[in-house]
Design an enzyme around this catalytic site. Structure first.
Site, PDB file in Angstrom:
ATOM      1  N   TYR A 127       1.255   5.127  -2.594  1.00 40.99           N
ATOM      2  CA  TYR A 127       1.553   6.532  -2.286  1.00 40.99           C
ATOM      3  C   TYR A 127       2.896   6.925  -2.871  1.00 40.99           C
ATOM      4  O   TYR A 127       3.105   8.084  -3.225  1.00 40.99           O
ATOM      5  CB  TYR A 127       1.514   6.781  -0.772  1.00 40.99           C
ATOM      6  CG  TYR A 127       0.136   6.559  -0.212  1.00 40.99           C
ATOM      7  CD1 TYR A 127      -0.942   7.292  -0.714  1.00 40.99           C
ATOM      8  CD2 TYR A 127      -0.114   5.614   0.759  1.00 40.99           C
ATOM      9  CE1 TYR A 127      -2.220   7.077  -0.243  1.00 40.99           C
ATOM     10  CE2 TYR A 127      -1.391   5.403   1.234  1.00 40.99           C
ATOM     11  CZ  TYR A 127      -2.439   6.129   0.728  1.00 40.99           C
ATOM     12  OH  TYR A 127      -3.701   5.916   1.187  1.00 40.99           O
ATOM     13  N   ARG A 142     -11.443 -10.409 -10.492  1.00 39.18           N
ATOM     14  CA  ARG A 142     -10.286  -9.791 -11.141  1.00 39.18           C
ATOM     15  C   ARG A 142      -9.302 -10.903 -11.481  1.00 39.18           C
ATOM     16  O   ARG A 142      -9.474 -12.049 -11.051  1.00 39.18           O
ATOM     17  CB  ARG A 142      -9.654  -8.749 -10.232  1.00 39.18           C
ATOM     18  CG  ARG A 142      -9.015  -9.329  -8.991  1.00 39.18           C
ATOM     19  CD  ARG A 142      -8.543  -8.274  -8.013  1.00 39.18           C
ATOM     20  NE  ARG A 142      -7.330  -7.616  -8.460  1.00 39.18           N
ATOM     21  CZ  ARG A 142      -6.460  -7.010  -7.630  1.00 39.18           C
ATOM     22  NH1 ARG A 142      -6.683  -6.982  -6.330  1.00 39.18           N
ATOM     23  NH2 ARG A 142      -5.375  -6.417  -8.090  1.00 39.18           N
ATOM     24  N   ARG A 143      -8.242 -10.579 -12.224  1.00 44.21           N
ATOM     25  CA  ARG A 143      -7.124 -11.494 -12.474  1.00 44.21           C
ATOM     26  C   ARG A 143      -7.573 -12.869 -12.964  1.00 44.21           C
ATOM     27  O   ARG A 143      -7.085 -13.888 -12.501  1.00 44.21           O
ATOM     28  CB  ARG A 143      -6.337 -11.710 -11.186  1.00 44.21           C
ATOM     29  CG  ARG A 143      -5.781 -10.468 -10.616  1.00 44.21           C
ATOM     30  CD  ARG A 143      -5.095 -10.774  -9.314  1.00 44.21           C
ATOM     31  NE  ARG A 143      -3.966  -9.885  -9.151  1.00 44.21           N
ATOM     32  CZ  ARG A 143      -3.102  -9.962  -8.177  1.00 44.21           C
ATOM     33  NH1 ARG A 143      -3.207 -10.881  -7.273  1.00 44.21           N
ATOM     34  NH2 ARG A 143      -2.107  -9.135  -8.107  1.00 44.21           N
ATOM     35  N   HIS A 195     -11.072   0.570  -9.703  1.00 44.52           N
ATOM     36  CA  HIS A 195     -10.648   1.658  -8.815  1.00 44.52           C
ATOM     37  C   HIS A 195      -9.219   2.097  -9.133  1.00 44.52           C
ATOM     38  O   HIS A 195      -8.950   3.261  -9.368  1.00 44.52           O
ATOM     39  CB  HIS A 195     -10.760   1.213  -7.358  1.00 44.52           C
ATOM     40  CG  HIS A 195      -9.765   1.849  -6.440  1.00 44.52           C
ATOM     41  ND1 HIS A 195      -9.818   3.170  -6.098  1.00 44.52           N
ATOM     42  CD2 HIS A 195      -8.649   1.358  -5.828  1.00 44.52           C
ATOM     43  CE1 HIS A 195      -8.796   3.465  -5.301  1.00 44.52           C
ATOM     44  NE2 HIS A 195      -8.077   2.386  -5.134  1.00 44.52           N
ATOM     45  N   PHE A 196      -8.285   1.146  -9.158  1.00 44.12           N
ATOM     46  CA  PHE A 196      -6.893   1.620  -9.210  1.00 44.12           C
ATOM     47  C   PHE A 196      -6.449   2.053 -10.608  1.00 44.12           C
ATOM     48  O   PHE A 196      -5.426   2.721 -10.726  1.00 44.12           O
ATOM     49  CB  PHE A 196      -5.921   0.663  -8.522  1.00 44.12           C
ATOM     50  CG  PHE A 196      -5.673  -0.663  -9.184  1.00 44.12           C
ATOM     51  CD1 PHE A 196      -5.073  -0.747 -10.421  1.00 44.12           C
ATOM     52  CD2 PHE A 196      -5.987  -1.838  -8.512  1.00 44.12           C
ATOM     53  CE1 PHE A 196      -4.818  -1.975 -10.991  1.00 44.12           C
ATOM     54  CE2 PHE A 196      -5.739  -3.070  -9.082  1.00 44.12           C
ATOM     55  CZ  PHE A 196      -5.151  -3.139 -10.331  1.00 44.12           C
ATOM     56  N   HIS A 197      -7.233   1.746 -11.637  1.00 45.54           N
ATOM     57  CA  HIS A 197      -6.873   2.357 -12.917  1.00 45.54           C
ATOM     58  C   HIS A 197      -7.204   3.851 -12.919  1.00 45.54           C
ATOM     59  O   HIS A 197      -6.642   4.599 -13.712  1.00 45.54           O
ATOM     60  CB  HIS A 197      -7.537   1.629 -14.086  1.00 45.54           C
ATOM     61  CG  HIS A 197      -6.766   0.401 -14.488  1.00 45.54           C
ATOM     62  ND1 HIS A 197      -6.907  -0.809 -13.857  1.00 45.54           N
ATOM     63  CD2 HIS A 197      -5.809   0.208 -15.437  1.00 45.54           C
ATOM     64  CE1 HIS A 197      -6.078  -1.690 -14.394  1.00 45.54           C
ATOM     65  NE2 HIS A 197      -5.399  -1.107 -15.353  1.00 45.54           N
ATOM     66  N   HIS A 249       0.795  -1.222   0.000  1.00 45.16           N
ATOM     67  CA  HIS A 249       0.000   0.000   0.000  1.00 45.16           C
ATOM     68  C   HIS A 249       0.827   1.271   0.000  1.00 45.16           C
ATOM     69  O   HIS A 249       0.545   2.169  -0.796  1.00 45.16           O
ATOM     70  CB  HIS A 249      -1.061   0.024   1.090  1.00 45.16           C
ATOM     71  CG  HIS A 249      -2.085   1.065   0.744  1.00 45.16           C
ATOM     72  ND1 HIS A 249      -3.047   0.861  -0.207  1.00 45.16           N
ATOM     73  CD2 HIS A 249      -2.219   2.359   1.106  1.00 45.16           C
ATOM     74  CE1 HIS A 249      -3.740   1.963  -0.390  1.00 45.16           C
ATOM     75  NE2 HIS A 249      -3.268   2.887   0.391  1.00 45.16           N
TER      76      HIS A 249
END
Lengths: 565, 151
Positions: free
Chosen positions: A222, A435-436, A372-374, A218
């Site tokens: 950042y 996912r994946r 979300h993370f795209h 995580h």
């Protein structure tokens, strides 16, 4: 400032090499959307398997490209703002480690001996070369950091009483946080996984490796994001034609990231057995805390842009938005920054949902998560990387940007692609789409018993988004590589657009000294991870398991694996 | 510090406090909580269904590359089921379609959740963690039957 030849070479290599690998990363990203939508029902295409391609996509885009850029951008911010180059041995040795590590990773991924995705969860086994390569890449980034710390102390001796420039604070905060959070993953790959992969140790504690991975996993996000934040605070106001609204707010935001980034890793593990609900709730609170600097950033950047709009002659409440330099080739960076910010609004909101304790169970490990993370890593993070890579390459190499018009429209096109892709992934995720997963073989294959018709429209939407992103990436590559391979026509310089402060603010002592914040960071890490570690040992046991991805037979052959009667 | 910046921090804090309150409310008043942890024992690595009484079941699920054991679980409508989940090889996922059950099956650890099945139907269990080349084939089923029909 002018730039020495070895420093110039290091920076250009640090931009060129990951960008070349990124072609492979993008190709595999687009291919996944085709497999998943069920347009093709195959386990591999053009010699690259689905999961092999997914491993490349994750490792290249999320670890290699981002780490190289963070290091190169760190060099540039430190040198531009402090007016000096870091010690030559540090930047050269750092780049050597990173390049060798990356080549080792790339080799094992292409050879197909490391296909356990970018999270390399044991007991799926990767080649030991992959673990060592990843460690070298990380250690290389530490060496660069060491060089900047020396440069900073030199500068402080020579400039008594001056405060640390905001961009340098951002860089040093980012790498301090990075150093703290990569220690556990370095331990995981070097002490636990490498000997296990080579067969020197016979067992592995899986929950422990997962906890160590997410202690890094995580903060890693950042670490990708903070270079973009540095650009938003110190470059964007200038590019937009305004000034930075508040320097102190920027400092506070960076320092909050320093203390809150590392102890939140367990929020990726809400669905895991070994952590107590208390630990999970505690990291939910901390994760909400880490949203505060992002809300502050949204306000400060918005206020800076509003000021820029007024200076450009805007009227009315919202007139400033229209006056900003949209689609302008002479400030092409603006498009990269603003499109990233727009995506990040939705990336942030979906992230808050993920972090929300029991609510996480609606979305954990479904395609909602990549949706979300795209909008974060393929939003502000990647767009700032692309925009600034082109800018820095052109300045440092002394080459004019080729196909500037294409480079100007890329971010807008990319933003539309990500919006569609993420919409498809998130809508599917809410209906349980995993996912994946190579869904084209089963879940989106009408001939399979496992076919689920609800996931077809969403994965089709994802594919359309993927195609648009692929097209935008192609245009970008055309501009970047034509620029990089073009002739030198200008004097190489090291420079960045530098935003001024709107108001001269009273300096706040606490925001000028990193030391108490580093101590607070270590304290919070211990407060979170000592109980987590105790849970791991109380609730789990090591197993004698080791598996290749294509074989359900244990490589460690013992009675332990026979289910107890 | 600028006064508007201070306001942003205060308002963000209030917003997130309301989110935290909602999470606590759901956890305590509505019993919507994250999975609990229990100490690992190898006894969990064999799949089976145990009926405790008319409407209470314990299901021990062992995930393998690339199926669940048991692959098909039949319970009557109105049952409450305690799932105990582990893996005998690599990490797997366990996501029951249409239910808020979303667990990781981790070798060397046991995951536990309690869930009520009130409506008749077939619930698909999808493995949603990459577990090797056959990952996309790994699916299980829970069949919830009419109570009267079953007797």
């Amino acid at each position: 400032m002018t730039i020495s030849r070895p420093y110039k070479r290091t920076i250009l290599l640090g931009l060129f090499m990951p960008m070349t690998l990124f072609i492979l990363g993008v190709y595999n990203g687009v291919m996944q959307t085709i497999y998943r939508s069920g347009v093709i029902h195959r386990a591999s295409f053009a010699g690259i398997g689905y999961y092999q391609g997914l491993t490349m996509h994750g490792v290249i885009n999320a670890i290699v490209l981002t780490t190289f850029f963070a290091v190169v951008f760190g060099h540039v911010t430190v040198s531009v703002y402090l007016g000096k180059e870091p010690p030559r041995a540090t930047y050269q040795l750092s780049m050597l480690f990173m390049v060798v590590g990356t080549l080792m990773d790339a080799f094992t991924m292409v050879a197909g001996t490391s296909e356990a995705l970018y999270t390399f969860y044991a007991p799926l086994k990767d080649s030991a070369l992959f673990y060592i390569g990843t460690a070298l890449l990380i250690i290389g980034s530490w060496i660069a950091f060491g060089g900047w710390v020396r440069t900073w102390f030199e500068w402080r001796r020579e400039n008594p009483g001056k405060k640390m420039p905001l961009a340098v604070l951002g860089t040093l905060v980012n790498f301090t946080m990075w150093f703290i959070s990569t220690l556990p993953v370095a331990y995981e790959v070097l002490v636990i996984l490498t000997p296990w992969s080579l067969g020197w140790t016979g067992q592995v504690n899986v929950p422990l490796t997962r906890m160590l991975f997410w202690m890094f996993g995580h903060p890693l996000v950042y670490f990708w994001l903070l270079p973009a934040y540095i650009a938003y605070y110190t470059i964007l106001p200038k590019v937009a034609g305004g000034k930075l609204y508040s320097d102190n707010a920027g400092r506070l935001a960076f320092l909050l990231f320093l203390i809150l980034s590392t102890p939140v890793g367990v929020h990726h593990q809400f669905s895991e057995p070994v952590f107590t609900p208390g630990t999970k709730f505690w990291v939910s609170i901390l994760t909400f805390g880490v949203a505060i600097p992002s809300f502050m950033t949204a306000f400060t950047v918005g206020a800076s842009l509003e000021y820029a709009g007024w200076k450009r002659g805007a009227r009315g409440l919202f007139g400033w938005m229209g006056k900003l330099p949209w689609f302008r080739q002479d400030s092409f960076l603006f498009g990269y920054f603003i499109c990233g910010l727009i995506l990040f609004i939705f990336g942030g909101i979906s992230g808050i949902i993920n972090a929300s304790y029991a609510l996480n169970q609606m979305v954990h490990n479904t395609s909602w998560v990549p949706g979300h993370f795209h909008m974060t890593v393929a939003g502000p993070v990647l767009l700032v990387i692309l925009g600034l890579s082109l800018y820095i390459y052109s300045k440092v190499a002394g080459k004019r940007i080729k196909y500037g018009t294409l480079a100007t429209i890329v971010p807008y096109l990319w933003m539309i692609g990500v919006a569609l892709l993420s919409h498809g992934l998130m809508a599917g995720g809410l209906m349980g789409e995993p996912r994946r997963t190579n869904m084209g073989l089963t879940y989106t294959n009408p001939d399979s018993d496992l076919f689920n018709k609800h996931w077809v429209p969403t994965s089709m939407m994802t594919m359309i988004g993927g195609f648009i992103m692929g097209a935008a990436a192609l245009l970008y590559f055309l501009s970047f590589f034509a620029t990089a391979l073009g002739k030198r026509t200008m004097q190489p310089v090291l420079e960045l657009p530098q935003a001024e402060e709107l108001h001269e603010e009273k300096p706040i002592g606490l925001l000028l000294n990193m030391r108490p914040w580093i101590l607070a960071s270590v304290f919070l890490v211990l407060l979170t991870y000592v109980p987590a570690l105790i849970s791991v040992f109380r609730y789990s046991a090591p197993v004698k398991n080791k598996f290749q991805i294509d074989n359900p037979i244990n490589e460690i052959n013992t009675q332990q694996n026979v289910p107890a009667k | 510090m600028n006064k508007y910046e201070k306001w942003v921090i205060v308002l963000t804090g209030l917003l997130f406090s309301s989110f935290l309150f909602s999470l606590l409310y759901n956890a305590f008043a509505r019993k919507v909580d994250v999975p609990a942890c229990i100490p690992y024992s190898r006894a969990f690595s064999k799949g089976r269904v145990r009926q405790l009484d008319d409407s209470t079941y314990e299901v021990y699920v062992a995930a393998h590359m690339w199926n669940f054991d048991p692959g098909e679980i039949v319970v009557p409508a109105g049952s409450t089921v305690d799932f105990y989940l582990t893996s005998t090889d690599v990490v797997h996922g366990f996501d029951i379609d249409g239910k808020a059950v979303n667990l990781m099956a981790v070798p060397g650890a046991v995951n536990k959740i309690t869930v009520a099945f009130n409506s008749i139907g077939t619930y698909r269990i999808v493995c949603h963690e990459f577990c090797g080349a056959g990952h996309q084939n790994m699916m299980g089923k829970i069949i919830v039957k009419d109570k009267i029909y079953q007797q």
